[in-house]
Design a protein around this motif. Structure first.
Motif, short mmCIF file in Angstrom:
data_model
loop_
_atom_site.label_atom_id
_atom_site.label_comp_id
_atom_site.label_asym_id
_atom_site.label_seq_id
_atom_site.Cartn_x
_atom_site.Cartn_y
_atom_site.Cartn_z
N PHE A 106 0.82 -1.20 0.00
CA PHE A 106 0.00 0.00 0.00
C PHE A 106 0.86 1.26 0.00
O PHE A 106 0.53 2.25 -0.66
N ASP A 107 1.97 1.25 0.74
CA ASP A 107 2.88 2.40 0.76
C ASP A 107 3.43 2.68 -0.64
O ASP A 107 3.49 3.83 -1.09
N ALA A 108 3.86 1.62 -1.31
CA ALA A 108 4.43 1.78 -2.65
C ALA A 108 3.37 2.29 -3.63
O ALA A 108 3.66 3.16 -4.48
N ALA A 109 2.15 1.76 -3.53
CA ALA A 109 1.06 2.22 -4.40
C ALA A 109 0.74 3.69 -4.13
O ALA A 109 0.54 4.48 -5.06
N LYS A 110 0.68 4.05 -2.85
CA LYS A 110 0.38 5.44 -2.49
C LYS A 110 1.45 6.39 -3.00
O LYS A 110 1.15 7.48 -3.51
N ALA A 111 2.71 5.98 -2.90
CA ALA A 111 3.80 6.83 -3.39
C ALA A 111 3.68 7.05 -4.90
O ALA A 111 3.87 8.18 -5.40
N PHE A 112 3.37 5.99 -5.64
CA PHE A 112 3.20 6.12 -7.09
C PHE A 112 2.05 7.05 -7.43
O PHE A 112 2.17 7.94 -8.29
N LEU A 113 0.92 6.88 -6.75
CA LEU A 113 -0.25 7.70 -7.05
C LEU A 113 -0.02 9.16 -6.67
O LEU A 113 -0.38 10.07 -7.42
N LYS A 114 0.59 9.41 -5.52
CA LYS A 114 0.86 10.79 -5.10
C LYS A 114 1.83 11.46 -6.07
O LYS A 114 1.68 12.65 -6.38
N LEU A 115 2.81 10.72 -6.55
CA LEU A 115 3.77 11.27 -7.51
C LEU A 115 3.07 11.74 -8.78
O LEU A 115 3.52 12.68 -9.45
N GLY A 117 -0.01 12.99 -8.80
CA GLY A 117 -1.00 14.00 -8.46
C GLY A 117 -2.33 13.47 -7.96
O GLY A 117 -3.31 14.22 -7.86
N ILE A 118 -2.39 12.20 -7.59
CA ILE A 118 -3.63 11.60 -7.12
C ILE A 118 -3.81 11.90 -5.62
O ILE A 118 -2.85 11.84 -4.85
N THR A 119 -5.05 12.18 -5.22
CA THR A 119 -5.33 12.54 -3.83
C THR A 119 -6.20 11.53 -3.10
O THR A 119 -6.37 11.62 -1.89
N SER A 120 -6.78 10.57 -3.81
CA SER A 120 -7.58 9.52 -3.17
C SER A 120 -7.52 8.27 -4.02
O SER A 120 -7.23 8.32 -5.23
N VAL A 121 -7.79 7.13 -3.40
CA VAL A 121 -7.73 5.86 -4.11
C VAL A 121 -8.92 5.01 -3.69
O VAL A 121 -9.32 5.01 -2.52
N VAL A 122 -9.51 4.29 -4.65
CA VAL A 122 -10.64 3.40 -4.42
C VAL A 122 -10.27 2.01 -4.94
O VAL A 122 -9.63 1.87 -5.98
N GLY A 123 -10.68 0.98 -4.21
CA GLY A 123 -10.42 -0.37 -4.68
C GLY A 123 -10.72 -1.41 -3.62
O GLY A 123 -11.17 -1.05 -2.52
N PRO A 124 -10.49 -2.66 -3.93
CA PRO A 124 -10.00 -3.15 -5.22
C PRO A 124 -11.03 -2.97 -6.33
O PRO A 124 -12.23 -3.16 -6.12
N SER A 125 -10.53 -2.62 -7.49
CA SER A 125 -11.32 -2.52 -8.70
C SER A 125 -10.74 -3.51 -9.71
O SER A 125 -9.55 -3.81 -9.65
N PRO A 126 -11.54 -4.01 -10.63
CA PRO A 126 -11.00 -4.96 -11.61
C PRO A 126 -10.05 -4.26 -12.56
O PRO A 126 -10.17 -3.06 -12.82
N ALA A 127 -9.12 -5.00 -13.10
CA ALA A 127 -8.12 -4.44 -14.01
C ALA A 127 -8.61 -4.42 -15.44
O ALA A 127 -7.85 -4.04 -16.33
N ILE A 128 -9.86 -4.83 -15.66
CA ILE A 128 -10.35 -4.87 -17.04
C ILE A 128 -11.69 -4.17 -17.18
O ILE A 128 -11.80 -3.16 -17.84
N TYR A 366 -19.41 -8.08 -1.67
CA TYR A 366 -18.12 -7.64 -2.18
C TYR A 366 -17.94 -6.16 -1.81
O TYR A 366 -18.82 -5.35 -2.08
N ARG A 367 -16.81 -5.82 -1.20
CA ARG A 367 -16.61 -4.47 -0.63
C ARG A 367 -15.44 -3.76 -1.28
O ARG A 367 -14.34 -4.31 -1.41
N GLN A 368 -15.70 -2.53 -1.69
CA GLN A 368 -14.64 -1.63 -2.11
C GLN A 368 -14.29 -0.68 -0.96
O GLN A 368 -15.16 -0.30 -0.17
N TYR A 369 -13.02 -0.28 -0.93
CA TYR A 369 -12.53 0.62 0.09
C TYR A 369 -12.02 1.92 -0.52
O TYR A 369 -11.73 1.99 -1.72
N ARG A 370 -11.90 2.92 0.34
CA ARG A 370 -11.42 4.24 -0.10
C ARG A 370 -10.37 4.74 0.89
O ARG A 370 -10.48 4.49 2.10
N LEU A 371 -9.39 5.46 0.36
CA LEU A 371 -8.34 6.03 1.21
C LEU A 371 -7.96 7.40 0.65
O LEU A 371 -7.70 7.53 -0.55
N GLU A 372 -7.97 8.40 1.52
CA GLU A 372 -7.47 9.72 1.13
C GLU A 372 -5.95 9.70 1.31
O GLU A 372 -5.44 9.30 2.36
N ILE A 373 -5.25 10.15 0.30
CA ILE A 373 -3.79 10.10 0.35
C ILE A 373 -3.16 11.49 0.21
O ILE A 373 -1.95 11.62 0.24
#
Length: 373
Positions: A106-115, A117-128, A366-373
């Motif tokens: 999660f730390d690595a994903a958050k670092a990539f998204l913040k780099l 310009g992303i401010t929030s993340v939702v998932g898990p979402s399907p990759a297709i 089935y549950r999706q989650y959200r995180l403000e980053i």
């Protein structure tokens, strides 16, 4: 030592990425590894509008040289534009029961998204494609999943919540009794509803004019999603790509659309549960898996509803029930015994009511989650 590596999006490296869950769930009788070759092609962007319209970061966690987790973090530029906010997504999360390993991913994903310009993340979402499998399994671990449905160990929710994710949205899976619509009186009620409200239901053969039909389907989905859901409807092009990808597993008996004159007003897309065929193949499709899928339909005993949409002005007028009824008739002719309606949005009260009236009961969440980053 625990560490995370970024995986380059190449066929060989993504194959290891796709195969990781097989090691994690090798002793779980409910786990079915999706076709690996198909996954890799999708993650490389082939027939995948999500990947080709964004940027992604593939991550693997290791304890020494032993893989202990994986995660995809991504940005869908179309969703960012539609939502008007810098929201990213995570997908394909699998991990051992270790909060430190999950946190590293999660730390690595958050670092990539913040780099980016992303401010929030939702998932898990399907990759297709969104409608085929949202979230992680939160309730209903006592039975096998249907084809393309998410599956994970019960501890995944604790790993998400332990990092600080909060619930975003639930989606339900309903078991539907196929004998619930056999009464002839029920069929006559649906015929009267069709005459009263002026709609017809027709079977769709996606091996025919696929592009034209996906335009109608995309229109129905776009008109059916309420604005407060903050969801992006698929374009006709992205829907065309996805249905073309899975066209070999779409039986003409199980795809229906409703029309008011020439206006498309309803869509029901049902796929056969192929997991009994895929179980034991360990992600290999050729040649045995393909032969079984295409020619041995005796394996199929359950269906999965993946898309059910009706435009607002025709909801609660018998359209949903009429399409489901036609599907059930075809299922009984084909010897299918069970059906599951999946990914029913918790905010879609009308759809829930329609499925419940057909005798549906919730068996999985089935549950999706959200995180403000």
């Amino acid at each position: 030592m625990l560490h995370v590596r970024e995986i380059l999006p190449a066929r060989s490296t993504l194959r290891d990425f796709a195969l990781f869950p097989q090691t994690l769930y090798q002793n779980d009788p409910n786990f079915v590894l999706p076709p690996v070759g198909q996954q890799v092609r999708g993650l490389l962007g082939r027939h995948n509008a999500l990947i080709s319209n964004g940027v992604q970061c593939f991550l693997m966690a290791y304890d020494g040289e032993k893989p202990v987790g994986r995660l995809l973090a991504g940005i869908d530029f179309r969703a960012v534009q539609h939502l008007g906010e810098r929201q990213g997504y995570i997908s394909l999360f699998d991990c051992v029961n270790d909060q430190a390993a999950a946190n590293a991913l999660f730390d690595a994903a958050k670092a990539f998204l913040k780099l980016n310009g992303i401010t929030s993340v939702v998932g898990p979402s399907p990759a297709i494609f969104d409608d085929f499998g949202l979230g992680l399994l939160a309730e209903g671990f006592d039975s096998a999943p249907t084809y393309l449905s998410p599956y994970n160990a019960p501890y995944y929710a604790a790993l998400f919540e332990g990092y600080g994710f909060i619930k975003h949205r639930d989606h339900y899976a309903y078991d539907l009794p196929l004998d619930g619509v056999q009464d002839g009186r029920y069929e006559s009620v649906l015929r009267r509803a069709g005459k009263r409200f002026g709609f017809t239901v027709e079977n769709v053969n996606l091996r025919g004019d696929l592009k034209r039909k996906t335009r109608d389907m995309a229109r129905v989905v776009a008109e059916s999603i309420p604005p407060d859901w903050r969801m992006r409807a698929p374009t006709s092009e992205s829907l065309y790509r996805e249905l073309k990808r899975v066209r070999n597993v779409l039986w003409p008996d199980y795809v229906y659309m409703a029309y008011k004159g020439s206006r498309p007003i309803g869509l029901l897309l049902v796929i056969p549960d192929l997991n009994p065929i895929l179980r034991g193949l360990k992600g290999r499709m050729f040649p045995v898996g393909t032969f079984r899928m295409l020619f041995n339909r005796s394996y199929i005993r359950r269906l999965r509803t993946v898309m059910l949409y009706v435009v607002p002005d025709f909801q609660n007028k018998g359209v949903e029930a009429a399409m489901i009824h036609r599907t059930f008739e075809a299922a009984r002719r084909n010897g299918v015994r069970y059906a599951e309606a999946t990914m029913v949005n918790e905010q879609s009260l009308k759809t829930q009511l329609a499925v419940q009236r057909m005798g549906g009961k919730v068996t999985k969440v089935y549950r999706q989650y959200r995180l403000e980053i």
